[in-house]
Design a protein around this motif. Structure first.
Motif, short mmCIF file in Angstrom:
data_model
loop_
_atom_site.label_atom_id
_atom_site.label_comp_id
_atom_site.label_asym_id
_atom_site.label_seq_id
_atom_site.Cartn_x
_atom_site.Cartn_y
_atom_site.Cartn_z
N ASN A 199 0.81 -1.20 -0.07
CA ASN A 199 -0.06 0.09 -0.09
C ASN A 199 0.86 1.27 -0.10
N TYR A 200 1.94 1.10 0.64
CA TYR A 200 2.76 2.33 0.89
C TYR A 200 3.67 2.80 -0.45
N TRP A 201 4.16 1.40 -1.01
CA TRP A 201 5.01 1.59 -2.01
C TRP A 201 4.20 1.83 -3.48
N ALA A 202 3.01 1.41 -3.41
CA ALA A 202 2.04 1.80 -4.63
C ALA A 202 2.08 3.31 -4.80
N ARG A 203 2.19 4.05 -3.66
CA ARG A 203 2.27 5.50 -3.78
C ARG A 203 3.89 6.05 -3.98
N ALA A 204 4.70 5.37 -3.35
CA ALA A 204 6.04 5.86 -3.19
C ALA A 204 6.62 5.72 -4.70
N ILE A 205 6.26 4.75 -5.42
CA ILE A 205 6.99 4.48 -6.88
C ILE A 205 6.96 5.61 -7.53
N SER A 206 5.95 6.45 -7.56
CA SER A 206 5.82 7.57 -8.35
C SER A 206 7.00 8.70 -7.99
N TYR A 207 7.35 8.71 -6.74
CA TYR A 207 8.52 9.41 -6.39
C TYR A 207 9.86 9.08 -7.25
N ARG A 208 9.84 7.88 -7.69
CA ARG A 208 11.21 7.25 -7.96
C ARG A 208 11.16 6.83 -9.45
N GLN A 209 10.43 7.51 -10.47
CA GLN A 209 10.45 7.18 -11.77
C GLN A 209 10.94 8.51 -12.53
N HIS A 210 11.46 9.50 -12.13
CA HIS A 210 11.77 10.62 -12.67
C HIS A 210 13.33 10.40 -13.75
N ASN A 211 13.96 9.55 -13.21
CA ASN A 211 15.25 9.46 -14.06
C ASN A 211 15.29 7.96 -14.61
N ARG A 212 13.98 7.27 -14.52
CA ARG A 212 13.83 5.94 -15.13
C ARG A 212 14.73 4.97 -14.50
N GLU A 213 14.86 5.25 -12.92
CA GLU A 213 15.73 4.45 -12.16
C GLU A 213 14.94 3.12 -11.93
N ALA A 214 13.59 2.98 -11.70
CA ALA A 214 13.01 1.88 -11.42
C ALA A 214 12.94 0.83 -12.42
N VAL A 215 13.23 -0.37 -12.36
CA VAL A 215 13.38 -1.35 -13.05
C VAL A 215 12.42 -2.43 -12.74
N GLY A 216 12.23 -3.01 -11.49
CA GLY A 216 11.15 -4.02 -11.41
C GLY A 216 11.13 -4.03 -9.84
N GLY A 217 9.84 -4.52 -9.32
CA GLY A 217 9.80 -4.78 -7.72
C GLY A 217 9.08 -6.23 -7.81
N PHE A 218 9.34 -7.06 -6.96
CA PHE A 218 9.05 -8.51 -6.72
C PHE A 218 9.10 -8.97 -5.32
N PHE A 219 8.08 -9.93 -4.99
CA PHE A 219 8.07 -10.38 -3.92
C PHE A 219 8.14 -11.73 -3.65
N SER A 220 8.31 -12.51 -2.81
CA SER A 220 8.72 -13.84 -3.02
C SER A 220 7.60 -14.77 -2.81
N GLN A 221 7.60 -15.95 -3.30
CA GLN A 221 6.43 -16.80 -3.16
C GLN A 221 6.80 -18.45 -2.69
N ILE A 222 8.12 -18.69 -3.02
CA ILE A 222 9.00 -20.06 -2.76
C ILE A 222 10.15 -19.33 -2.42
N GLY A 223 10.92 -19.91 -1.38
CA GLY A 223 12.10 -19.76 -0.94
C GLY A 223 11.98 -18.84 0.31
N ASN A 224 12.71 -17.95 0.44
CA ASN A 224 12.44 -17.23 1.75
C ASN A 224 11.37 -16.32 1.56
N LEU A 225 10.42 -16.23 2.48
CA LEU A 225 9.07 -15.50 2.45
C LEU A 225 9.29 -14.43 3.00
N TYR A 226 7.94 -13.51 2.76
CA TYR A 226 7.87 -12.16 2.91
C TYR A 226 9.23 -11.26 2.68
N MET A 227 9.80 -11.77 1.63
CA MET A 227 11.14 -11.15 1.00
C MET A 227 10.61 -10.34 -0.21
N VAL A 228 11.10 -9.07 -0.28
CA VAL A 228 10.83 -8.25 -1.44
C VAL A 228 12.17 -7.76 -2.03
#
Length: 281
Positions: A199-228
């Motif tokens: 919920n917080y990062w859905a808003r935060a990502i708009s602050y980090r798009q100005h220089n095209r620095e954002a490539v991808g954001g992921f969260f784990s399903q298998i392996g270490n859980l609750y990992m971003v």
């Protein structure tokens, strides 16, 4: 004389009532303070989680596609790193470009700052778990890949992987021209806080798009859980510092940081250099 006695008696009664009332007020105030202190103390250890009727993966992941990602961390013997990189550059593009495999190599890197002598590979499987299973079955009969895996095994100290989904509010990672450096920021969240993070990062990502620095954001399903994992691209370390500092000039970024930091148990940052075979350059 009787009047003075009566006045003295009334005065004493008034003082007694006043003293009793003061004691009651103080008692209530102390009780309220204790309740607030107890509530504050309990909040350090107990986090209220809103009841959900769906898994967080369904609430946070993209709906329009069915992509599954795999991230691999290979710790290479220091004396073998050059040979390992050469082997990857020879074999991984052939799998990436073969249309019969429903998978794509998103990026492949060496860690520059962070854990040394390490390779990181990110794959995308279009079609989710069935696509992953199809690729695994086909690779069992791929002679070139089996030879690659055998040679690779001689060069590694350890390896681990995770299966990931991408956040709906991040752009899908696409090939990028270089030269760039990449930062992989990995966060181990407290269990039960993934929705709050999203919920917080859905808003935060708009602050980090100005220089095209954002490539991808992921969260784990298998392996270490609750990992971003957040993947960022910069021209160099100086531009990274400038871009990150500039985010603080946007109203609301400080609030996002303030509320998301308590959700983190552990965090790590890797600065990575792409291999020749990487679509992300």
């Amino acid at each position: 004389m009787a009047t003075r006695v009566l006045q003295s008696s009334c005065s004493g009664l008034h003082q007694a009532k006043h003293g009793h009332l003061t004691a009651v007020i103080r008692g209530l105030s102390a009780s309220n303070n204790r309740n607030r202190e107890d509530s504050w103390f309990k909040s350090l250890f107990v986090r209220k989680v809103d009841p959900r009727k769906d898994a967080h993966s369904h609430l946070l992941a993209k709906k329009e596609d069915n992509n599954l990602y795999k991230i691999q961390f290979h710790n290479v013997k220091p004396e073998c790193l050059e040979a390992y990189n050469k082997l990857c550059d020879e074999v991984l593009p052939s799998i990436h470009s073969d249309r019969s495999y429903p998978c794509e190599l998103v990026g492949t890197w060496n860690t520059w700052y962070g854990e040394q002598d390490q390779a990181v590979h990110l794959w995308r499987y279009r079609g989710g778990y069935p696509a992953l299973t199809e690729v695994m079955n086909k690779l069992k009969n791929n002679k070139e890949f089996l030879e690659y895996r055998n040679e690779r095994g001689k060069m590694l100290l350890s390896r681990r992987n995770q299966l990931l989904l991408e956040f709906s509010f991040w752009n899908e990672p696409v090939p990028r021209d270089g030269p760039n450096i990449y930062e992989l920021r990995s966060y181990q969240l407290r269990p039960g806080t993934m929705i709050e993070w999203g919920n917080y990062w859905a808003r935060a990502i708009s602050y980090r798009q100005h220089n095209r620095e954002a490539v991808g954001g992921f969260f784990s399903q298998i392996g270490n859980l609750y990992m971003v994992h957040h993947l960022w691209a910069y021209k160099d370390l100086q531009s990274r510092e400038h871009t990150r500092n500039a985010a603080w000039q946007h109203e609301g970024w400080d609030e996002v940081v303030y509320y998301t930091v308590p959700l983190i148990q552990h965090m790590d940052s890797r600065i990575m250099i792409p291999l020749k075979a990487s679509p992300l350059q």
